[in-house]
Design an enzyme around this catalytic site. Structure first.
Site, PDB file in Angstrom:
ATOM      1  N   GLY A   1      -5.556 -11.242  -6.525  1.00  0.00           N
ATOM      2  CA  GLY A   1      -6.173 -10.006  -6.049  1.00  0.00           C
ATOM      3  C   GLY A   1      -5.300  -8.761  -6.114  1.00  0.00           C
ATOM      4  O   GLY A   1      -5.640  -7.761  -5.474  1.00  0.00           O
TER       5      GLY A   1
ATOM      6  N   SER B   1       0.801  -1.233   0.000  1.00  0.00           N
ATOM      7  CA  SER B   1       0.000   0.000   0.000  1.00  0.00           C
ATOM      8  C   SER B   1       0.833   1.283   0.000  1.00  0.00           C
ATOM      9  O   SER B   1       0.506   2.213  -0.739  1.00  0.00           O
ATOM     10  CB  SER B   1      -0.974  -0.009   1.184  1.00  0.00           C
ATOM     11  OG  SER B   1      -1.933  -1.009   0.980  1.00  0.00           O
TER      12      SER B   1
ATOM     13  N   GLY C   1     -15.074 -12.944   6.832  1.00  0.00           N
ATOM     14  CA  GLY C   1     -15.125 -11.500   6.638  1.00  0.00           C
ATOM     15  C   GLY C   1     -14.877 -11.088   5.198  1.00  0.00           C
ATOM     16  O   GLY C   1     -15.518 -10.165   4.683  1.00  0.00           O
TER      17      GLY C   1
ATOM     18  N   TYR D   1      -3.250 -12.297  -2.988  1.00  0.00           N
ATOM     19  CA  TYR D   1      -2.274 -12.137  -4.055  1.00  0.00           C
ATOM     20  C   TYR D   1      -0.899 -12.491  -3.519  1.00  0.00           C
ATOM     21  O   TYR D   1      -0.667 -12.485  -2.307  1.00  0.00           O
ATOM     22  CB  TYR D   1      -2.269 -10.701  -4.616  1.00  0.00           C
ATOM     23  CG  TYR D   1      -1.838  -9.675  -3.601  1.00  0.00           C
ATOM     24  CD1 TYR D   1      -2.767  -9.060  -2.784  1.00  0.00           C
ATOM     25  CD2 TYR D   1      -0.492  -9.337  -3.435  1.00  0.00           C
ATOM     26  CE1 TYR D   1      -2.383  -8.137  -1.821  1.00  0.00           C
ATOM     27  CE2 TYR D   1      -0.099  -8.414  -2.483  1.00  0.00           C
ATOM     28  CZ  TYR D   1      -1.050  -7.819  -1.681  1.00  0.00           C
ATOM     29  OH  TYR D   1      -0.662  -6.926  -0.729  1.00  0.00           O
TER      30      TYR D   1
ATOM     31  N   LYS E   1      -9.981  -5.171  10.292  1.00  0.00           N
ATOM     32  CA  LYS E   1     -11.129  -4.575   9.594  1.00  0.00           C
ATOM     33  C   LYS E   1     -12.415  -4.603  10.428  1.00  0.00           C
ATOM     34  O   LYS E   1     -13.231  -3.691  10.341  1.00  0.00           O
ATOM     35  CB  LYS E   1     -11.361  -5.284   8.256  1.00  0.00           C
ATOM     36  CG  LYS E   1     -10.241  -5.017   7.262  1.00  0.00           C
ATOM     37  CD  LYS E   1     -10.500  -5.660   5.920  1.00  0.00           C
ATOM     38  CE  LYS E   1      -9.278  -5.564   5.037  1.00  0.00           C
ATOM     39  NZ  LYS E   1      -9.488  -6.166   3.714  1.00  0.00           N
TER      40      LYS E   1
ATOM     41  N   THR F   1      -5.994  -3.229   7.582  1.00  0.00           N
ATOM     42  CA  THR F   1      -5.986  -4.539   6.930  1.00  0.00           C
ATOM     43  C   THR F   1      -5.969  -5.626   7.996  1.00  0.00           C
ATOM     44  O   THR F   1      -6.176  -5.336   9.182  1.00  0.00           O
ATOM     45  CB  THR F   1      -4.825  -4.606   5.902  1.00  0.00           C
ATOM     46  OG1 THR F   1      -4.955  -5.811   5.166  1.00  0.00           O
ATOM     47  CG2 THR F   1      -3.453  -4.545   6.558  1.00  0.00           C
TER      48      THR F   1
HETATM   49  P1  ATR Z   1     -11.408 -13.642   6.530  1.00  0.00           P
HETATM   50  O1  ATR Z   1     -11.689 -12.395   7.300  1.00  0.00           O
HETATM   51  O2  ATR Z   1     -10.078 -13.656   5.829  1.00  0.00           O
HETATM   52  O3  ATR Z   1     -12.520 -14.042   5.650  1.00  0.00           O
HETATM   53  P2  ATR Z   1     -12.276 -15.584   8.432  1.00  0.00           P
HETATM   54  O4  ATR Z   1     -13.437 -14.711   8.764  1.00  0.00           O
HETATM   55  O5  ATR Z   1     -11.553 -16.269   9.559  1.00  0.00           O
HETATM   56  O6  ATR Z   1     -11.185 -14.776   7.658  1.00  0.00           O
HETATM   57  O7  ATR Z   1     -12.755 -16.674   7.374  1.00  0.00           O
HETATM   58  C1  ATR Z   1     -11.888 -17.621   6.857  1.00  0.00           C
HETATM   59  C2  ATR Z   1     -12.606 -18.431   5.775  1.00  0.00           C
HETATM   60  O8  ATR Z   1     -11.698 -19.423   5.273  1.00  0.00           O
HETATM   61  C3  ATR Z   1     -13.827 -19.183   6.290  1.00  0.00           C
HETATM   62  O9  ATR Z   1     -14.757 -19.335   5.267  1.00  0.00           O
HETATM   63  C4  ATR Z   1     -13.207 -20.543   6.671  1.00  0.00           C
HETATM   64  O10 ATR Z   1     -14.130 -21.628   6.707  1.00  0.00           O
HETATM   65  P3  ATR Z   1     -14.941 -21.965   8.076  1.00  0.00           P
HETATM   66  O11 ATR Z   1     -16.021 -20.947   8.176  1.00  0.00           O
HETATM   67  O12 ATR Z   1     -15.439 -23.349   7.874  1.00  0.00           O
HETATM   68  O13 ATR Z   1     -13.926 -21.864   9.191  1.00  0.00           O
HETATM   69  C5  ATR Z   1     -12.255 -20.727   5.524  1.00  0.00           C
HETATM   70  N1  ATR Z   1     -11.216 -21.699   5.907  1.00  0.00           N
HETATM   71  C6  ATR Z   1     -10.181 -21.518   6.761  1.00  0.00           C
HETATM   72  N2  ATR Z   1      -9.459 -22.653   6.901  1.00  0.00           N
HETATM   73  C7  ATR Z   1     -10.071 -23.595   6.119  1.00  0.00           C
HETATM   74  C8  ATR Z   1      -9.801 -24.969   5.812  1.00  0.00           C
HETATM   75  N3  ATR Z   1      -8.757 -25.614   6.343  1.00  0.00           N
HETATM   76  N4  ATR Z   1     -10.629 -25.592   4.928  1.00  0.00           N
HETATM   77  C9  ATR Z   1     -11.678 -24.963   4.363  1.00  0.00           C
HETATM   78  N5  ATR Z   1     -11.993 -23.658   4.618  1.00  0.00           N
HETATM   79  C10 ATR Z   1     -11.183 -22.993   5.481  1.00  0.00           C
END
Ligand code: ATR
Length: 277
Positions: free
Chosen positions: A242, A19, A133, A220, A68, A64
């Protein structure tokens, strides 16, 4: 005396943030006298770091990972798109001293898809992988563009179903698990899970990408992400990451702060060229 306005991005980890570089190029291009710094700030430090920044003449902040959602709670008022996203990536100090929270991630994605990659969103059957999120921030802006229902697939099915239910709109949003994707095809598949940067993928069927379909990873990296590689291996017409979204969301924040819209294509070209060398 000409004063220089101060901006920054807060996050953790922040060392590799692009950024400051992007905003510096925008400032040179538009002849704006600003400085833009990156500062390591954890969730625990957020509130005092933001207060200090704005008390010392800071004009605007980007937030970031992992800030957020906290920024959304912190802002005195929020734009409609930040309200829907329940996440804020841009803070603006207003004339009365109050802090407005906005979210430019969704519009950054839409601008990248439509302007930079000529994707016909209105006609696209869209699948979003993940229900955290990052997904929440892009559903509203995508719904405004697409004529078709949007599907959200997630490991934890309830989260996908509950997130889908939050969006009441002329199009429907549906939530499901990865195994429900069998025998379905999508024109645009967006990876919003946090898996890609650890080199992992959700379990996806091989025939998920429609003819001329596009894959887009919100993450990205200098090397193709695991999802970008999956798209390439599964006949996607384009398999994108991204970086364009990052630059477009930065341009939107710059416009909000400075009232002038920088040209993004030279910055996209430059940063793409750098990572290909
Ligand atoms: P962000 O703000 O980056 O979206 P988050 O709110 O913690 O972070 O969400 C992470 C996403 O990645 C969720 O959809 C999560 O799935 P779950 O809701 O089932 O936890 C997904 N994710 C993280 N680790 C995963 C894994 N090992 N397999 C499949 N999905 C995963």
């Amino acid at each position: 005396m000409t004063s220089i306005d101060h901006y920054a991005v807060f996050g953790s980890p922040i060392k590799h943030s692009k950024s400051p570089r992007i905003h510096k190029i925008f400032a040179t291009q538009t002849e704006q006298a600003i400085v833009y710094a990156a500062q390591e700030v954890t969730a625990e430090q957020f509130s005092s770091a933001v207060s200090t920044f704005f008390d010392h003449d800071g004009k605007g902040l980007n937030c970031t990972i992992p800030l957020k959602e906290i920024a959304w709670t912190y802002a005195d008022s929020k734009t409609a798109r930040a309200q829907t996203a329940k996440a804020v990536n841009t803070l603006i100090k207003q004339n009365d001293g109050s802090i407005l929270g906005d979210n430019t991630d969704g519009i950054g994605l839409i601008t990248d898809l439509i302007n930079n990659h000529n994707i016909n969103l209105a006609e696209s059957r869209i699948l979003i992988l993940g229900a955290g999120g990052a997904s929440r921030g892009i559903i509203g802006p995508l719904l405004e563009q697409s004529k078709h229902p949007i599907m959200i697939a997630n490991r934890t099915i309830d989260k996908a179903v509950n997130l889908a239910a939050e969006f009441v709109h002329k199009n429907t949003v549906k939530g499901c698990g990865f195994s429900d994707l069998r025998n379905q095809q999508f024109d645009l598949i967006i990876n919003a899970t946090s898996l890609s940067l650890t080199g992992q993928l959700p379990p996806l069927p091989d025939d998920l990408v429609a003819k001329n379909g596009v894959c887009y990873d919100l993450a990205y990296s200098n090397e193709p992400t695991a999802f970008v590689r999956w798209g390439q291996q599964n006949n996607a017409l384009k398999s994108l990451d991204g970086l364009g979204m990052l630059i477009e969301q930065a341009a939107e924040a710059f416009f909000i702060w400075r009232g002038i819209r920088p040209k993004t294509s030279p910055v996209i070209e430059l940063l793409n060229a750098e990572r290909n060398t």
